[in-house]
Design an enzyme around this catalytic site. Structure first.
Site, PDB file in Angstrom:
ATOM      1  N   GLU A   1       2.078   5.154   2.283  1.00  0.00           N
ATOM      2  CA  GLU A   1       1.342   5.937   3.284  1.00  0.00           C
ATOM      3  C   GLU A   1       0.420   5.053   4.134  1.00  0.00           C
ATOM      4  O   GLU A   1      -0.122   5.490   5.137  1.00  0.00           O
ATOM      5  CB  GLU A   1       0.545   7.063   2.604  1.00  0.00           C
ATOM      6  CG  GLU A   1      -0.585   6.617   1.678  1.00  0.00           C
ATOM      7  CD  GLU A   1      -0.123   6.229   0.261  1.00  0.00           C
ATOM      8  OE1 GLU A   1       1.020   5.781   0.092  1.00  0.00           O
ATOM      9  OE2 GLU A   1      -0.954   6.374  -0.669  1.00  0.00           O
TER      10      GLU A   1
ATOM     11  N   CYS B   1       3.927  -9.785  -3.866  1.00  0.00           N
ATOM     12  CA  CYS B   1       4.157  -9.689  -5.310  1.00  0.00           C
ATOM     13  C   CYS B   1       4.621 -11.026  -5.880  1.00  0.00           C
ATOM     14  O   CYS B   1       4.575 -11.233  -7.081  1.00  0.00           O
ATOM     15  CB  CYS B   1       5.197  -8.632  -5.602  1.00  0.00           C
ATOM     16  SG  CYS B   1       6.736  -9.005  -4.781  1.00  0.00           S
TER      17      CYS B   1
ATOM     18  N   GLU C   1      -4.566  -8.641 -11.452  1.00  0.00           N
ATOM     19  CA  GLU C   1      -3.877  -8.943 -10.198  1.00  0.00           C
ATOM     20  C   GLU C   1      -4.862  -8.649  -9.068  1.00  0.00           C
ATOM     21  O   GLU C   1      -5.254  -7.498  -8.860  1.00  0.00           O
ATOM     22  CB  GLU C   1      -2.641  -8.050 -10.044  1.00  0.00           C
ATOM     23  CG  GLU C   1      -1.906  -8.326  -8.747  1.00  0.00           C
ATOM     24  CD  GLU C   1      -0.719  -7.399  -8.498  1.00  0.00           C
ATOM     25  OE1 GLU C   1      -0.780  -6.207  -8.855  1.00  0.00           O
ATOM     26  OE2 GLU C   1       0.274  -7.874  -7.926  1.00  0.00           O
TER      27      GLU C   1
ATOM     28  N   PHE D   1       2.896  -0.997   0.090  1.00  0.00           N
ATOM     29  CA  PHE D   1       2.461  -1.286   1.459  1.00  0.00           C
ATOM     30  C   PHE D   1       2.812  -2.695   1.905  1.00  0.00           C
ATOM     31  O   PHE D   1       2.865  -2.982   3.091  1.00  0.00           O
ATOM     32  CB  PHE D   1       0.938  -1.065   1.588  1.00  0.00           C
ATOM     33  CG  PHE D   1       0.107  -2.200   1.045  1.00  0.00           C
ATOM     34  CD1 PHE D   1      -0.136  -3.341   1.809  1.00  0.00           C
ATOM     35  CD2 PHE D   1      -0.426  -2.145  -0.243  1.00  0.00           C
ATOM     36  CE1 PHE D   1      -0.883  -4.395   1.308  1.00  0.00           C
ATOM     37  CE2 PHE D   1      -1.168  -3.201  -0.754  1.00  0.00           C
ATOM     38  CZ  PHE D   1      -1.396  -4.327   0.023  1.00  0.00           C
TER      39      PHE D   1
ATOM     40  N   SER E   1       2.428  -1.130  -7.965  1.00  0.00           N
ATOM     41  CA  SER E   1       1.550  -1.701  -8.991  1.00  0.00           C
ATOM     42  C   SER E   1       1.998  -1.270 -10.391  1.00  0.00           C
ATOM     43  O   SER E   1       2.695  -0.261 -10.554  1.00  0.00           O
ATOM     44  CB  SER E   1       0.109  -1.261  -8.730  1.00  0.00           C
ATOM     45  OG  SER E   1       0.042   0.144  -8.774  1.00  0.00           O
TER      46      SER E   1
HETATM   47  P1  NAD Z   1       0.822   1.237  -5.351  1.00  0.00           P
HETATM   48  O1  NAD Z   1       1.325   1.230  -6.747  1.00  0.00           O
HETATM   49  O2  NAD Z   1      -0.558   1.683  -5.094  1.00  0.00           O
HETATM   50  O3  NAD Z   1       1.760   2.171  -4.440  1.00  0.00           O
HETATM   51  C1  NAD Z   1       3.160   2.057  -4.457  1.00  0.00           C
HETATM   52  C2  NAD Z   1       3.759   3.412  -4.127  1.00  0.00           C
HETATM   53  O4  NAD Z   1       3.350   4.352  -5.125  1.00  0.00           O
HETATM   54  C3  NAD Z   1       3.313   3.965  -2.780  1.00  0.00           C
HETATM   55  O5  NAD Z   1       4.416   4.564  -2.142  1.00  0.00           O
HETATM   56  C4  NAD Z   1       2.248   4.992  -3.165  1.00  0.00           C
HETATM   57  O6  NAD Z   1       2.189   6.081  -2.272  1.00  0.00           O
HETATM   58  C5  NAD Z   1       2.710   5.464  -4.532  1.00  0.00           C
HETATM   59  N1  NAD Z   1       1.585   5.863  -5.389  1.00  0.00           N
HETATM   60  C6  NAD Z   1       0.318   5.375  -5.362  1.00  0.00           C
HETATM   61  N2  NAD Z   1      -0.426   5.975  -6.308  1.00  0.00           N
HETATM   62  C7  NAD Z   1       0.375   6.841  -6.950  1.00  0.00           C
HETATM   63  C8  NAD Z   1       0.180   7.752  -8.051  1.00  0.00           C
HETATM   64  N3  NAD Z   1      -0.998   7.873  -8.659  1.00  0.00           N
HETATM   65  N4  NAD Z   1       1.229   8.484  -8.467  1.00  0.00           N
HETATM   66  C9  NAD Z   1       2.429   8.367  -7.853  1.00  0.00           C
HETATM   67  N5  NAD Z   1       2.664   7.539  -6.819  1.00  0.00           N
HETATM   68  C10 NAD Z   1       1.662   6.777  -6.369  1.00  0.00           C
HETATM   69  O7  NAD Z   1       1.076  -0.239  -4.774  1.00  0.00           O
HETATM   70  P2  NAD Z   1       0.614  -0.830  -3.371  1.00  0.00           P
HETATM   71  O8  NAD Z   1      -0.858  -1.040  -3.395  1.00  0.00           O
HETATM   72  O9  NAD Z   1       1.219  -0.072  -2.256  1.00  0.00           O
HETATM   73  O10 NAD Z   1       1.368  -2.238  -3.414  1.00  0.00           O
HETATM   74  C11 NAD Z   1       0.847  -3.372  -4.053  1.00  0.00           C
HETATM   75  C12 NAD Z   1       1.379  -3.501  -5.470  1.00  0.00           C
HETATM   76  O11 NAD Z   1       2.800  -3.548  -5.435  1.00  0.00           O
HETATM   77  C13 NAD Z   1       0.943  -4.790  -6.138  1.00  0.00           C
HETATM   78  O12 NAD Z   1       0.628  -4.502  -7.474  1.00  0.00           O
HETATM   79  C14 NAD Z   1       2.186  -5.670  -6.047  1.00  0.00           C
HETATM   80  O13 NAD Z   1       2.293  -6.663  -7.028  1.00  0.00           O
HETATM   81  C15 NAD Z   1       3.257  -4.651  -6.213  1.00  0.00           C
HETATM   82  N6  NAD Z   1       4.521  -5.139  -5.699  1.00  0.00           N
HETATM   83  C16 NAD Z   1       5.440  -5.527  -6.615  1.00  0.00           C
HETATM   84  C17 NAD Z   1       6.651  -6.029  -6.186  1.00  0.00           C
HETATM   85  C18 NAD Z   1       7.684  -6.466  -7.167  1.00  0.00           C
HETATM   86  O14 NAD Z   1       8.765  -6.787  -6.744  1.00  0.00           O
HETATM   87  N7  NAD Z   1       7.426  -6.489  -8.458  1.00  0.00           N
HETATM   88  C19 NAD Z   1       6.930  -6.128  -4.815  1.00  0.00           C
HETATM   89  C20 NAD Z   1       5.950  -5.707  -3.906  1.00  0.00           C
HETATM   90  C21 NAD Z   1       4.745  -5.212  -4.369  1.00  0.00           C
END
Ligand code: NAD
Length: 504
Positions: free
Chosen positions: A184, A289, A388, A157, A234
């Protein structure tokens, strides 16, 4: 300028085969405006059948797109880049509307994403292979880079434009077709980018967007016609993506969460360091991130640095992201705001010194706001250091020496970004060399590599071998083929035989 179509929509459409699709679905999600706390629109959650219809569009579009000369593919991206420039402000408004970050912050992140499009425009050069003449008598060898096929991107997101742009411009330039599953929580910007790609001349089916949660994601991971998966999100989900995709024979790059440190040495310009750290810790409400979330103050730097950080952090103006003079917007959802606030409770219970308490700040009660928080005297065992938090909470740990600071950073399981502030070239060089983190800044608080380098962390911040964009992105989205050719000269017949051919 026309108002983007999706802002008028109640339900965010999918984008399949070059047009919007409003599917009949069993499940939907709510997309909030975090500054008002109101539901702005709904998003359909795709099941495996809907994901498959997007994949079939991408499969059908693949042969013609793969065979289009790279220069022609680059020209589509050049037109897309111009359209992105023209629509940057409108895209930033969509990001602010659904994510909450300030308009200047959204503009900046879109700019960084557009730089990947600029990089991908150089694809005719980037795809060039190697050639060796006479590896054997009348035998030559060369390599070509060919697209993987249908690729998928699953994005978080916090950067609804920039992170998809880390992926699809390079994938498309390399001749792949693409299915994007954006977060989403803020899905609308992806649809606007799909419209702009079409306007730029991208053939239908080459780029598709589906929405949803775990069900849609798992349908991607288990789809036999998807060859490569790029993920950013994440750490627990990144691990799931990596394990499932590799089990299914796909190539995968899964970027995970972070706990980024900034080490501040006593010889640093503390005013400069504090100013830089404030932006790095609280910008985008800490939902980056590459946000700095842990400061390691070395020796005599500690007390004056904490004082400066506290003074500056309480001056940050919090409010709606589209408001005049606002430095920091709300958090993305109510649940996330409450989770971040619960870490402030935990930090106090665990014995850290709460220098600035973001829970006490006054805001409009309907938005998902939280003020800036600062902890000092934090110990590695505390949850505010271990986890985090992904919010506007900065924690300060103390170390006696540079060695102790490096050991602390290297013991952390996350390893996305890290920075050091110092006036000493020798200390900086040692830090660069010894720290086990993927992206390092020297007097640069958020060392996000420019588009022609590659972005990625180490350890729990990345599962997979190749980082995103830059040359590693090109490598990820292509397979190398090595071709050995023998063209005998007419007057000197090539050697034959039944033994293992030797090319001498
Ligand atoms: P998230 O992991 O909750 O979601 C990321 C994606 O995974 C979304 O499209 C979501 O719909 C999907 N998703 C969520 N739960 C899922 C599941 N159980 N099974 C399959 N798919 C699933 O992350 P977020 O809250 O949207 O974003 C924040 C996180 O992203 C933080 O941990 C941040 O550090 C990380 N992030 C990392 C980087 C990087 O470059 N390393 C960059 C941006 C964000």
């Amino acid at each position: 300028m026309n108002k983007p179509a999706e802002l008028k929509l109640q339900s965010v459409p999918l984008w399949i085969n070059g047009r919007t699709v409003d599917p009949a679905v069993k499940r939907t999600g709510e997309v909030f405006n975090p500054a008002t706390g109101q539901v702005a629109r709904r998003v359909p959650f795709c099941d495996a059948a809907l994901v498959d219809s997007a994949v079939q569009a991408a499969v059908a579009a693949l042969p013609a797109w793969r065979d289009a000369p790279p220069l022609r593919r680059a020209r589509v991206l050049q037109r897309f880049l111009r359209l992105m420039e023209e629509n940057q402000r409108a895209l930033a408004a969509i990001v602010t509307d659904e994510h909450g970050k300030t308009i200047p912050d959204a503009m900046g992140s879109i700019q960084r994403g557009m730089e990947v499009v600029e990089f991908a425009c150089g694809i005719p050069h980037l795809l060039k292979g190697e050639h060796s003449e006479n590896v054997g008598t009348q035998v030559d060898c060369h390599t070509v880079r060919q697209p993987v096929g249908v690729c998928a991107g699953i994005t978080p997101f916090n950067f609804p434009v920039m992170v998809p742009l880390w992926m699809f411009p390079v994938a498309l330039a390399c001749g792949n077709t693409f299915v994007l599953k954006p977060s989403e929580k803020d899905p609308s910007a992806s649809i606007r980018m799909a419209e702009l790609l079409k306007e730029a001349g991208l053939p239908d089916g080459v780029f598709n967007v589906v929405h949803g949660d775990k069900e849609a994601v798992d349908a991607i991971l288990n789809h036999p016609q998807i060859g490569a998966v790029s993920f950013v999100g994440s750490t627990p989900i990144a691990k799931h993506i990596y394990e499932t995709s590799t089990r299914n024979g796909k190539r995968v790059q899964a970027l995970g969460g972070a706990k980024n440190h900034a080490v501040v040495l006593p010889d640093a310009d503390l005013e400069f360091a504090a100013e830089a750290l404030i932006g790095a810790a609280y910008g985008s409400a800490g939902e980056r991130c590459m946000a700095i979330s842990a400061v390691v103050a070395v020796g005599a730097a500690g007390d004056p640095l904490v004082k400066l950080l506290a003074e500056k952090a309480q001056q940050i103006k919090v409010g709606a992201g589209d408001g005049e003079g606002i430095d920091m917007g709300p958090l993305v959802t109510c649940q996330h705001r409450d989770k971040v606030a619960s870490y402030i409770d935990a930090g106090v219970k665990e014995g850290a010194r709460l220098v600035l308490d973001g829970r006490k700040a006054q805001f409009p009660k309907d938005g998902f706001f939280l003020g800036t928080s600062l902890f000092d005297q934090v110990k590695p065992a505390m949850s505010i250091y271990r986890d985090e938090i992904f919010g506007p909470v900065l924690v300060v740990l103390r170390a006696k020496t540079l060695e102790e600071a490096i050991a602390l950073v290297n013991a952390n399981p996350y390893a996305n970004g890290v920075a050091i502030f110092t006036e000493s070239g020798g200390a900086a060089r040692r830090f660069e060399n010894e720290v086990t983190v993927g992206m390092v800044g020297v007097n640069v608080p958020i060392p996000v590599p420019v588009a022609f380098y590659s972005f990625g962390g180490w350890k729990n911040s990345l599962f997979g071998d190749l980082h995103v964009h830059g040359m590693e992105g090109v490598k990820f989205y292509t397979r190398t083929k090595a071709i050995t050719t023998r063209w005998p000269h007419q007057d000197t017949p090539a050697p034959g035989g039944f033994t293992m051919p030797l090319l001498g």
